[in-house]
Motif scaffolding. Structure first.
Motif, short mmCIF file in Angstrom:
data_model
loop_
_atom_site.label_atom_id
_atom_site.label_comp_id
_atom_site.label_asym_id
_atom_site.label_seq_id
_atom_site.Cartn_x
_atom_site.Cartn_y
_atom_site.Cartn_z
N GLU A 71 35.35 5.32 1.03
CA GLU A 71 36.61 5.90 -0.79
C GLU A 71 36.97 7.15 0.55
O GLU A 71 38.32 7.85 0.14
N TRP A 72 37.08 7.14 1.53
CA TRP A 72 37.89 8.44 2.40
C TRP A 72 39.01 8.47 2.05
O TRP A 72 40.01 8.95 2.34
N GLU B 121 40.12 5.49 1.17
CA GLU B 121 40.98 5.51 -0.60
C GLU B 121 41.76 6.65 -0.96
O GLU B 121 43.12 6.82 -1.79
N GLN B 122 41.50 7.32 -0.75
CA GLN B 122 41.63 9.06 -0.99
C GLN B 122 42.96 9.26 -0.13
O GLN B 122 44.00 10.39 -0.34
N ARG B 123 43.41 9.13 0.33
CA ARG B 123 44.58 9.40 2.00
C ARG B 123 45.34 8.14 2.40
O ARG B 123 45.80 8.36 3.37
N ARG C 183 40.31 -2.25 -5.97
CA ARG C 183 40.35 -1.01 -4.89
C ARG C 183 40.42 -1.39 -3.78
O ARG C 183 41.35 -0.51 -3.01
#
Length: 384
Positions: A214-215, A217-219, A309
């Protein structure tokens, strides 16, 4: 019948150090490590093998290394720094392997001394194997210079070269004495090497750490654009997960058939070979992750939204998710998919493929439905 049973354990321990400007005289990270290994009874020796591409990108690097290591107490630096080409081709060059063994012999590098490899993962694989087969095991230190080698191969325990077109057919399990990650080397990487190295972080996050995925994915966009602080954090977290797997009660010398860290790799190794290594390792692994994630979705193990995703992160990193070699060729099986048996031979024992039960949770299967696999490849083609 008379019978004697022998059993013993061998303890391995090594550290991964994170630094910048490693060979600056003011930086004692490497010199302090070496001096902690010095002997008062005799002088140990150092032999450096340097990636020529790294040397070209960092003018004066060889001289800087010589000055730095020449001042380390208790050690004598070999009179030459051996500079060789980097890249996968060095793993296909057996005469080069034996030229390094000859240098270890010529400069008296014994089992108390150190061979230091400075370069990308292919060079480190070669140097580690040359050290492992000399004197039944000379110590080696790795200084990885790419994203891929700093977060994955450089912190592992495997070394090897290719043979008869088979990736890592000759090799050894020989842990390094230490690994030194210097983020300064990443500043001169070309875009493909910067991006493709991140895929090993995607891989290990998918099978072990949903929060890390998730980290990323955000960056993903910022990392792809060259965010250095972000990349340093990615490398640290990825290396930490790899180290935790290797030493966390797993199977560090791969005596069984399970290879959770090879998620996405069964097809990647074959793609590299079939494209004559025109695909970077990370690019091939990206394709492998995509097809295995889609296959996991077709099995009903992960949701369609999670599959999208995963593919989206790979595409944001400007990495491929499909290749024409995944299709049937003139009615014949895909040469990549036909490589499943070769992958089983490399593992030994039964076929074992890592898939996803969820983002952050890997699982293994011992059978692949080929019709479903071709369907997964078609979906990847439409998603590219």
């Amino acid at each position: 019948m008379e019978y004697i049973q022998q059993q013993f354990d061998v303890n391995f321990s090594f550290g991964v150090f994170f630094s910048r400007h490693l060979f600056d005289p003011a930086n004692t990270c490497l010199s302090a490590f070496l001096e902690s290994k010095a002997s008062t009874a005799f002088q140990k020796k150092l032999l450096v093998i340097l990636d020529g591409g790294v040397a070209a990108s960092h003018p004066g690097l060889a001289e800087q290394i010589s000055r730095y290591l020449g001042q380390v107490r208790g050690f004598q630096l070999a009179p030459e720094i051996i500079t060789i080409a980097g890249g996968e081709s060095v793993k296909n060059d057996l005469p080069l392997l034996f030229s390094l063994v000859d240098a270890i012999d010529r400069y008296g590098i014994d089992r108390h001394s150190y061979v230091i490899g400075v370069g990308g993962g292919s060079l480190l694989d070669l140097v580690g194997f040359a050290a492992a087969i000399s004197h039944r095991g000379v110590k080696h230190i790795r200084i990885p210079t790419t994203v891929l080698s700093q977060n994955d191969s450089g912190v592992g325990v495997k070394n090897g070269v290719n043979y008869k077109g088979k990736k890592n057919f000759l090799g050894s399990f020989a842990p390094p004495a230490a690994v030194f990650n210097d983020s300064t080397f990443l500043t001169t990487l070309d875009g493909r090497d910067w991006r493709s190295g991140m895929v090993e972080a995607v891989k290990v996050a998918l099978i072990r750490d949903a929060a890390f995925f998730e980290w990323m994915e955000q960056r993903a966009a910022a990392l792809t654009a060259g965010d250095m602080p972000g990349m340093e954090e990615l490398i640290y977290r990825c290396a930490d997960l790899h180290m935790a797997h290797i030493g966390g009660g797993g199977d560090p010398f791969e005596s069984g058939s399970a290879r959770p860290l090879d998620f996405g790799h069964w097809s990647a190794h074959k793609l590299e070979q079939l494209t004559n290594f025109a695909l970077r390792h990370g690019e091939a692994v990206s394709i492998g992750i995509a097809i295995d994630s889609v296959y996991s979705c077709l099995l009903g193990w992960i949701s369609e939204s999670d599959m999208h995703r995963i593919v989206s992160v790979l595409k944001q990193m400007q990495l491929p998710v499909w290749h024409p070699l995944l299709e049937k060729q003139d009615g014949k099986p895909s040469p990549v998919i036909a490589g499943l048996e070769e992958f089983r031979e490399h593992l030994g024992g039964q076929l074992t493929i890592s898939l996803l039960k969820a983002i952050g949770k890997g699982a293994e299967v011992h059978h692949i439905d080929l019709d479903l696999l071709y369907k997964a490849a078609d979906i990847c083609k439409n998603l590219q």
